[in-house]
Scaffold this motif. Structure first.
Motif, mmCIF file in Angstrom:
data_model
loop_
_atom_site.group_PDB
_atom_site.id
_atom_site.type_symbol
_atom_site.label_atom_id
_atom_site.label_comp_id
_atom_site.label_asym_id
_atom_site.label_seq_id
_atom_site.Cartn_x
_atom_site.Cartn_y
_atom_site.Cartn_z
ATOM 1 N N GLY A 65 9.549 -0.410 34.953
ATOM 2 C CA GLY A 65 8.577 0.621 34.584
ATOM 3 C C GLY A 65 7.619 0.140 33.521
ATOM 4 N N LEU A 66 8.127 -0.618 32.542
ATOM 5 C CA LEU A 66 7.273 -1.151 31.491
ATOM 6 C C LEU A 66 6.262 -2.145 32.058
ATOM 7 C CD1 LEU A 66 6.499 -1.577 28.526
ATOM 8 C CD2 LEU A 66 8.378 -3.232 28.352
ATOM 9 N N VAL A 67 6.715 -3.026 32.943
ATOM 10 C CA VAL A 67 5.805 -4.002 33.552
ATOM 11 C C VAL A 67 4.722 -3.295 34.362
ATOM 12 C CG1 VAL A 67 5.644 -5.851 35.266
ATOM 13 C CG2 VAL A 67 7.477 -5.883 33.572
ATOM 14 N N LEU A 200 -8.431 2.311 23.839
ATOM 15 C CA LEU A 200 -7.471 1.533 24.636
ATOM 16 C C LEU A 200 -6.047 2.058 24.461
ATOM 17 C CD1 LEU A 200 -8.804 -2.117 24.174
ATOM 18 C CD2 LEU A 200 -9.241 -0.492 26.023
ATOM 19 N N VAL A 201 -5.729 2.568 23.274
ATOM 20 C CA VAL A 201 -4.430 3.212 23.072
ATOM 21 C C VAL A 201 -4.315 4.454 23.952
ATOM 22 C CG1 VAL A 201 -3.014 4.476 21.405
ATOM 23 C CG2 VAL A 201 -4.064 2.305 20.754
ATOM 24 N N VAL A 202 -5.404 5.234 24.013
ATOM 25 C CA VAL A 202 -5.429 6.404 24.900
ATOM 26 C C VAL A 202 -5.242 5.975 26.354
ATOM 27 C CG1 VAL A 202 -6.881 8.273 25.783
ATOM 28 C CG2 VAL A 202 -6.832 7.776 23.331
ATOM 29 N N LEU A 203 -5.907 4.902 26.747
ATOM 30 C CA LEU A 203 -5.770 4.396 28.119
ATOM 31 C C LEU A 203 -4.326 4.030 28.420
ATOM 32 C CD1 LEU A 203 -8.181 1.909 29.858
ATOM 33 C CD2 LEU A 203 -5.727 1.530 29.961
ATOM 34 N N LEU A 204 -3.681 3.343 27.482
ATOM 35 C CA LEU A 204 -2.292 2.939 27.691
ATOM 36 C C LEU A 204 -1.393 4.156 27.871
ATOM 37 C CD1 LEU A 204 -0.008 0.827 27.672
ATOM 38 C CD2 LEU A 204 0.006 0.997 25.182
ATOM 39 N N LYS A 205 -1.569 5.158 27.036
ATOM 40 C CA LYS A 205 -0.726 6.352 27.141
ATOM 41 C C LYS A 205 -1.035 7.151 28.404
ATOM 42 C CE LYS A 205 -1.821 7.916 23.075
ATOM 43 N NZ LYS A 205 -1.858 8.781 21.868
ATOM 44 N N ASP A 206 -2.286 7.135 28.838
ATOM 45 C CA ASP A 206 -2.661 7.913 30.021
ATOM 46 C C ASP A 206 -2.093 7.336 31.307
ATOM 47 O OD1 ASP A 206 -3.987 9.823 28.612
ATOM 48 O OD2 ASP A 206 -5.996 9.014 28.946
ATOM 49 N N THR A 207 -1.569 6.113 31.268
ATOM 50 C CA THR A 207 -0.903 5.606 32.478
ATOM 51 C C THR A 207 0.287 6.479 32.849
ATOM 52 O OG1 THR A 207 0.463 4.117 31.114
ATOM 53 C CG2 THR A 207 -1.579 3.217 32.032
ATOM 54 N N PHE A 240 13.478 9.939 24.686
ATOM 55 C CA PHE A 240 13.462 9.343 23.350
ATOM 56 C C PHE A 240 13.233 7.831 23.448
ATOM 57 C CE2 PHE A 240 15.857 12.863 21.041
ATOM 58 C CZ PHE A 240 14.796 13.125 20.197
ATOM 59 N N VAL A 241 13.971 7.191 24.340
ATOM 60 C CA VAL A 241 13.844 5.736 24.502
ATOM 61 C C VAL A 241 12.443 5.365 24.969
ATOM 62 C CG1 VAL A 241 14.672 3.758 25.835
ATOM 63 C CG2 VAL A 241 16.306 5.421 24.932
ATOM 64 N N VAL A 242 11.921 6.100 25.948
ATOM 65 C CA VAL A 242 10.572 5.822 26.449
ATOM 66 C C VAL A 242 9.527 6.056 25.363
ATOM 67 C CG1 VAL A 242 8.831 6.579 28.112
ATOM 68 C CG2 VAL A 242 11.185 6.245 28.844
ATOM 69 N N ALA A 243 9.721 7.106 24.552
ATOM 70 C CA ALA A 243 8.782 7.377 23.460
ATOM 71 C C ALA A 243 8.762 6.228 22.455
ATOM 72 C CB ALA A 243 9.150 8.686 22.763
ATOM 73 N N LEU A 249 4.355 -0.148 21.716
ATOM 74 C CA LEU A 249 3.167 -0.719 22.361
ATOM 75 C C LEU A 249 1.894 -0.329 21.614
ATOM 76 C CD1 LEU A 249 4.038 -0.115 26.135
ATOM 77 C CD2 LEU A 249 4.150 -2.267 24.888
ATOM 78 N N CYS A 250 1.782 0.938 21.254
ATOM 79 C CA CYS A 250 0.581 1.391 20.533
ATOM 80 C C CYS A 250 0.506 0.755 19.146
ATOM 81 C CB CYS A 250 0.587 2.915 20.429
ATOM 82 S SG CYS A 250 0.441 3.761 22.022
ATOM 83 N N SER A 251 1.652 0.564 18.504
ATOM 84 C CA SER A 251 1.655 -0.092 17.192
ATOM 85 C C SER A 251 1.192 -1.545 17.303
ATOM 86 C CB SER A 251 3.054 -0.040 16.571
ATOM 87 O OG SER A 251 3.470 1.297 16.384
#
Length: 283
Positions: A65-67, A200-207, A240-243, A249-251
């Motif tokens: 899922g991460l990949v 770009l952080v917004v883009l990453l989260k919007d996936t 929780f783990v996914v969060a 990633l955002c950090s």
């Protein structure tokens, strides 16, 4: 004594601000404690609900899922940057026949919710048999929405450069594309960088919206993992783990932005001034 925008607080105001800060911190700590206690009362911290994460198969699912999340975000980032650069150039064009369509496209895709764009590509492909996969629908939706926002960021950053820089460049005989590429853009990038990274952080989260159209990204994997009866439906532990993964990633993106910003400042400070050669006078 006053600052530019407000009066400097005196001793009483400072003491009052400190008291208010302590009250706010205590309130936040109280809310967090209440939430943790409620989750504990509901059995969300039982070992059974967290046991699945010790298995290699579960870890591979999370890694897949991460990949997939990074794959969609990475390709959409490249395409969105290209989209933004092209349409930002169109928006600052001197030709109305170029500027007006570019403005229309940018404003159109900024106004359409991202999820509708994903639905359009996914279900439109199913309706007309275009062969688009959920991955393509996610990438195209992210590209159009975030690319239009980046186009506005690029345009605003370029136009924010002092007018004298533009006039001085034209006075040396440069054409407009050279002025933008060689003079305005290098100066604008430093001011645009925080806004670009934020988008770009917004883009990453919007996936994560891709799980609605069955794209196998992190949230979709988490939903499947949380629905397992043998582990007591561990939805909250899984989320929780996914969060935590998303926060990491955002950090990393924010750290990269700070590094690039600091490097640009250092390079600007260490750049040597142009050497002036004085003409020797004949004796």
């Amino acid at each position: 004594m006053s600052a530019v925008l407000y009066d400097v607080p005196g001793p009483r105001a400072k003491a009052r601000n400190r008291i208010l800060n302590v009250i706010v911190l205590l309130a936040v700590a109280g809310v967090i404690t209440w939430v943790v206690l409620r989750l504990n009362d509901n059995g969300q911290f039982q070992g059974r609900r967290w046991a699945q994460f010790q298995y290699a198969a579960i870890q591979r699912e999370l890694l897949t899922g991460l990949v997939n999340t990074l794959r969609a975000a990475g390709l959409a980032t490249v395409l969105a940057m290209l989209f933004g650069a092209v349409f930002a150039a169109g928006r600052i064009s001197d030709h109305k026949w170029v500027r007006m369509p570019a403005t229309l496209v940018v404003e159109l895709f900024r106004a359409i919710p991202l999820l509708i764009l994903m639905f359009f590509f996914y279900y439109g492909s199913l309706e007309f048999q275009l062969g688009l996969t959920p991955f393509h629908a996610v990438v195209f939706g992210l590209t159009l929405y975030n690319g239009s926002v980046l186009a506005e960021i690029f345009r605003a950053g370029i136009t924010a450069v002092p007018k004298g820089q533009r006039e001085a460049a034209y006075a040396t005989g440069l054409r407009k594309n050279q002025v933008v590429r060689l003079v305005l853009l290098p100066q604008a990038i430093r001011s645009m960088l925080p806004a670009i990274v934020s988008q770009l952080v917004v883009l990453l989260k919007d996936t994560a919206l891709g799980f609605i159209i069955t794209y196998n990204e992190l949230l979709y994997v988490a939903k499947q993992m949380g629905g397992r009866l043998e582990f007591g439906f561990p939805y909250i532990p899984t989320y929780f783990v996914v969060a935590v993964i998303y926060i990491g990633l955002c950090s990393l993106l924010s750290m990269l932005a700070k590094y690039l910003e600091g490097r640009s400042r250092r390079s600007r400070k260490t750049t040597a001034p142009p050497v002036q050669i004085e003409e020797s006078t004949a004796a």
